[in-house]
Design a protein around this motif. Sequence first.
Motif, PDB file in Angstrom:
ATOM      1  N   ALA A 172       0.832  -1.211   0.000  1.00  0.00           N
ATOM      2  CA  ALA A 172       0.000   0.000   0.000  1.00  0.00           C
ATOM      3  C   ALA A 172       0.860   1.252   0.000  1.00  0.00           C
ATOM      4  O   ALA A 172       0.578   2.217  -0.720  1.00  0.00           O
ATOM      5  N   ARG A 173       1.929   1.251   0.782  1.00  0.00           N
ATOM      6  CA  ARG A 173       2.843   2.405   0.818  1.00  0.00           C
ATOM      7  C   ARG A 173       3.528   2.596  -0.527  1.00  0.00           C
ATOM      8  O   ARG A 173       3.685   3.723  -0.999  1.00  0.00           O
ATOM      9  N   GLN A 203      -0.339   5.437  -7.245  1.00  0.00           N
ATOM     10  CA  GLN A 203      -1.362   4.455  -7.611  1.00  0.00           C
ATOM     11  C   GLN A 203      -2.377   4.422  -6.465  1.00  0.00           C
ATOM     12  O   GLN A 203      -2.469   3.449  -5.716  1.00  0.00           O
ATOM     13  N   LEU A 204      -3.095   5.512  -6.344  1.00  0.00           N
ATOM     14  CA  LEU A 204      -3.887   5.754  -5.147  1.00  0.00           C
ATOM     15  C   LEU A 204      -5.066   4.809  -4.992  1.00  0.00           C
ATOM     16  O   LEU A 204      -5.399   4.409  -3.876  1.00  0.00           O
ATOM     17  N   ARG A 205      -5.712   4.434  -6.067  1.00  0.00           N
ATOM     18  CA  ARG A 205      -6.835   3.487  -5.961  1.00  0.00           C
ATOM     19  C   ARG A 205      -6.340   2.124  -5.479  1.00  0.00           C
ATOM     20  O   ARG A 205      -6.984   1.473  -4.663  1.00  0.00           O
ATOM     21  N   ARG A 206      -5.193   1.712  -5.981  1.00  0.00           N
ATOM     22  CA  ARG A 206      -4.626   0.437  -5.529  1.00  0.00           C
ATOM     23  C   ARG A 206      -4.227   0.521  -4.059  1.00  0.00           C
ATOM     24  O   ARG A 206      -4.446  -0.417  -3.293  1.00  0.00           O
ATOM     25  N   ALA A 207      -3.631   1.638  -3.656  1.00  0.00           N
ATOM     26  CA  ALA A 207      -3.272   1.827  -2.244  1.00  0.00           C
ATOM     27  C   ALA A 207      -4.524   1.749  -1.380  1.00  0.00           C
ATOM     28  O   ALA A 207      -4.539   1.069  -0.346  1.00  0.00           O
ATOM     29  N   GLU A 208      -5.574   2.424  -1.808  1.00  0.00           N
ATOM     30  CA  GLU A 208      -6.833   2.413  -1.058  1.00  0.00           C
ATOM     31  C   GLU A 208      -7.376   0.994  -0.907  1.00  0.00           C
ATOM     32  O   GLU A 208      -7.804   0.598   0.188  1.00  0.00           O
ATOM     33  N   MET A 255      -2.798   6.039   6.815  1.00  0.00           N
ATOM     34  CA  MET A 255      -2.477   6.015   5.388  1.00  0.00           C
ATOM     35  C   MET A 255      -3.727   6.099   4.525  1.00  0.00           C
ATOM     36  O   MET A 255      -3.720   6.762   3.484  1.00  0.00           O
ATOM     37  N   LEU A 256      -4.794   5.431   4.934  1.00  0.00           N
ATOM     38  CA  LEU A 256      -6.034   5.501   4.165  1.00  0.00           C
ATOM     39  C   LEU A 256      -6.552   6.935   4.166  1.00  0.00           C
ATOM     40  O   LEU A 256      -6.962   7.454   3.120  1.00  0.00           O
ATOM     41  N   GLY A 257      -6.501   7.591   5.310  1.00  0.00           N
ATOM     42  CA  GLY A 257      -6.918   8.996   5.375  1.00  0.00           C
ATOM     43  C   GLY A 257      -6.096   9.870   4.440  1.00  0.00           C
ATOM     44  O   GLY A 257      -6.636  10.695   3.692  1.00  0.00           O
ATOM     45  N   ARG A 258      -4.806   9.687   4.444  1.00  0.00           N
ATOM     46  CA  ARG A 258      -3.938  10.489   3.563  1.00  0.00           C
ATOM     47  C   ARG A 258      -4.149  10.145   2.090  1.00  0.00           C
ATOM     48  O   ARG A 258      -4.094  11.013   1.226  1.00  0.00           O
ATOM     49  N   THR A 259      -4.392   8.867   1.817  1.00  0.00           N
ATOM     50  CA  THR A 259      -4.664   8.446   0.437  1.00  0.00           C
ATOM     51  C   THR A 259      -5.949   9.097  -0.064  1.00  0.00           C
ATOM     52  O   THR A 259      -5.996   9.594  -1.196  1.00  0.00           O
ATOM     53  N   LEU A 260      -6.967   9.111   0.779  1.00  0.00           N
ATOM     54  CA  LEU A 260      -8.226   9.739   0.399  1.00  0.00           C
ATOM     55  C   LEU A 260      -8.054  11.247   0.234  1.00  0.00           C
ATOM     56  O   LEU A 260      -8.642  11.847  -0.684  1.00  0.00           O
ATOM     57  N   GLN A 261      -7.246  11.880   1.075  1.00  0.00           N
ATOM     58  CA  GLN A 261      -6.970  13.308   0.925  1.00  0.00           C
ATOM     59  C   GLN A 261      -6.330  13.601  -0.432  1.00  0.00           C
ATOM     60  O   GLN A 261      -6.701  14.564  -1.096  1.00  0.00           O
TER      61      GLN A 261
END
Length: 115
Positions: free
Chosen positions: A52-53, A60-65, A84-90
């Motif tokens: 994810a990181r 690749q934000l959708r994959r990270a999510e 990390m999910l919060g930051r990915t969504l941001q």
Amino acid sequence: MDTRYYDQGTAAERWERAQLFFDAKDYAGAARVLAGVVAEVPEQTGPRLLLARAYYHSAQLRRAETELREIIERDPVEHYARLMLGRTLQRQARHAEAESHLRIASALAGDFPQE
């Protein structure tokens, strides 16, 4: 593209190789190695979190999510995955959705506002 290098060795050897790629800031290379490791040992949080990181750092934000949501589904109190999910969504401009995960991550880490 020849992917044999990314798939060679035991899961432990590929895990070490992925960490080297990640440390060298070759996040896409790390993700290629880690995808196979996660497929082989899906129950382990460490490889999935590093995947994810790697996805996050290679945009690749959708994959990270997807990976982060899988971790949280298995372990709802994994505070770093929540952060990390919060930051990915941001980064995807989904701020309202991110806020709840960031608050939960803070609470799980013991970061309470001082009054």
